[in-house]
Design a protein around this motif. Structure first.
Motif, PDB file in Angstrom:
ATOM      1  N   UNK A  79       7.593   0.188   1.107  1.00 52.01           N
ATOM      2  CA  UNK A  79       7.776  -0.530  -0.162  1.00 52.01           C
ATOM      3  C   UNK A  79       6.603  -1.449  -0.537  1.00 52.01           C
ATOM      4  N   UNK A  80       5.750  -1.802   0.457  1.00 47.94           N
ATOM      5  CA  UNK A  80       4.719  -2.808   0.174  1.00 47.94           C
ATOM      6  C   UNK A  80       3.341  -2.228  -0.117  1.00 47.94           C
ATOM      7  N   UNK A  81       3.177  -0.906   0.004  1.00 44.26           N
ATOM      8  CA  UNK A  81       1.834  -0.356  -0.135  1.00 44.26           C
ATOM      9  C   UNK A  81       1.262  -0.512  -1.551  1.00 44.26           C
ATOM     10  N   UNK A  82       2.126  -0.379  -2.554  1.00 46.75           N
ATOM     11  CA  UNK A  82       1.617  -0.518  -3.922  1.00 46.75           C
ATOM     12  C   UNK A  82       1.049  -1.908  -4.164  1.00 46.75           C
ATOM     13  N   UNK A  83       1.791  -2.929  -3.748  1.00 47.12           N
ATOM     14  CA  UNK A  83       1.308  -4.291  -3.989  1.00 47.12           C
ATOM     15  C   UNK A  83       0.097  -4.581  -3.102  1.00 47.12           C
ATOM     16  N   UNK A  84       0.072  -3.974  -1.926  1.00 51.22           N
ATOM     17  CA  UNK A  84      -1.058  -4.169  -1.016  1.00 51.22           C
ATOM     18  C   UNK A  84      -2.331  -3.536  -1.601  1.00 51.22           C
ATOM     19  N   UNK A  85      -2.156  -2.373  -2.191  1.00 49.26           N
ATOM     20  CA  UNK A  85      -3.287  -1.692  -2.825  1.00 49.26           C
ATOM     21  C   UNK A  85      -3.800  -2.513  -4.017  1.00 49.26           C
ATOM     22  N   UNK A  86      -2.864  -3.084  -4.755  1.00 45.35           N
ATOM     23  CA  UNK A  86      -3.255  -3.929  -5.894  1.00 45.35           C
ATOM     24  C   UNK A  86      -4.009  -5.161  -5.409  1.00 45.35           C
ATOM     25  N   UNK A  87      -3.534  -5.729  -4.292  1.00 42.37           N
ATOM     26  CA  UNK A  87      -4.195  -6.917  -3.738  1.00 42.37           C
ATOM     27  C   UNK A  87      -5.606  -6.564  -3.267  1.00 42.37           C
TER      28      UNK A  87
END
Lengths: 222, 222
Positions: free
Chosen positions: A50-58
């Protein structure tokens, strides 16, 4: 809601296995309607990460904001550390997910495509930094692949150990190899060849990577 | 039969699109029963890459037979060239498949997992060669990832050009960067530090990779 769904999904995957868990099972456990699931996750696989999208954005935001004064290889190593910190912030979940992913081919494939997106993001940054250099695009891809391989090597050791010890230390040790070989290459401008010289003496049988270390420290020694 | 099915499948994917082609369409075009398809290919995706299994087997056999006297990095570069030759042996098909793969996310994911298997095979070989060296396992993974990234960079340039020009030359040029940086590192044994020395003079502002080239040729100069 998103977190509740991800948690319900993950618990069910652990209890019943990934394949035997349906989206209906997940929404029933989470106590919401079926549509809610697909509002947050395109597929069952996405709920495992669930966290990869926000991690990629970061990571993207971090690279966009990085100063061009910094060594490009240092910057991408720091970019990779953002992913590591996401794993390290929740050791128990990360270790369980690692075990689950190893058992489910569909999750392994999904993870590969996530890793590939990180690699492309790092390569894109390096390509921009090195666009005026010969072979810049090639080096960007090779260095991005090296950073991802080193990062994953360190991360995997930590996950295999059950999340014991310092994850960042394991990854930093692995990334050091990449920085040692590629870091200086990225930074040193061609300069005036007559300006200053370095004289280096090395044993003839020395391993190349040790020689590189010596040269590097000599070049840095201002 | 296997080739007939692969060809029928590929033609239909081009004509109707991958998603809209069913296994029934494929067997009808090939003039065989539905079961025949699954005897040769586990999925629709597999029929797009009919040669990867045999190519992977060839790579494995090549690595198993390689002499330990050879530089390990040279060996894995030659191993990667086996994949390249498979693509280069049929330029038209390779270029069409490249375009198809870019359009169909499922095929891209499939290709990623194929590439990952090549990478693991190369890393496994390097790990064995370097098992007694400090950081051998880490270097094995980083170098395998570098070889794959360089190979794919050269291959992609050739595919993007529509299969014009010499594919092997494009890939060799890309692999040269990896050999330059990692090749000697793999080969040089530690040796007696007092035995012989190399004295190298380099301009202080020289890019690191150029210095490495100079050191390398000095170390090789017997």
């Amino acid at each position: 809601m998103r977190e509740v769904l991800a948690e319900a999904a993950f618990q069910l995957y652990l209890e019943r296995g990934f394949e035997r868990t349906t989206v209906d099972d997940i929404v029933a456990r989470a106590g919401v309607g079926r549509r809610s699931f697909f509002r947050y996750f395109p597929s069952k696989e996405d709920a495992v990460f669930p966290d990869h999208e926000s991690c990629l954005a970061e990571m993207t935001a971090f690279l966009d904001a990085a100063s061009d004064e910094r060594d490009a290889v240092d910057v991408v190593c720091d970019g990779a550390r953002i992913v590591l910190r996401m794993y390290a912030s929740n050791p128990e979940f990360s270790v369980q997910r690692y075990r689950l992913t190893r058992e489910v081919p569909g999750l392994r494939t999904y993870e590969l495509s996530v890793v590939r997106r990180y690699e492309r993001t790092l390569a894109g940054y390096l390509r921009r930094r090195w666009e005026s250099e010969p072979d810049g695009a090639l080096r960007a891809e090779v260095v991005a692949a090296s950073v991802v391989a080193a990062h994953n090597n360190g991360l995997r050791s930590w996950l295999r150990s059950g999340g014991e010890g310092d994850a960042e230390m394991a990854v930093d040790a692995a990334l050091a190899l990449v920085r040692q070989v590629w870091g200086q290459a990225a930074r040193q401008p061609a300069g005036d060849p007559n300006e200053e010289v370095v004289v280096m003496v090395a044993p003839k049988g020395a391993p190349m990577w040790r020689v590189i270390q010596q040269v590097e420290s000599a070049l840095r020694d201002d």
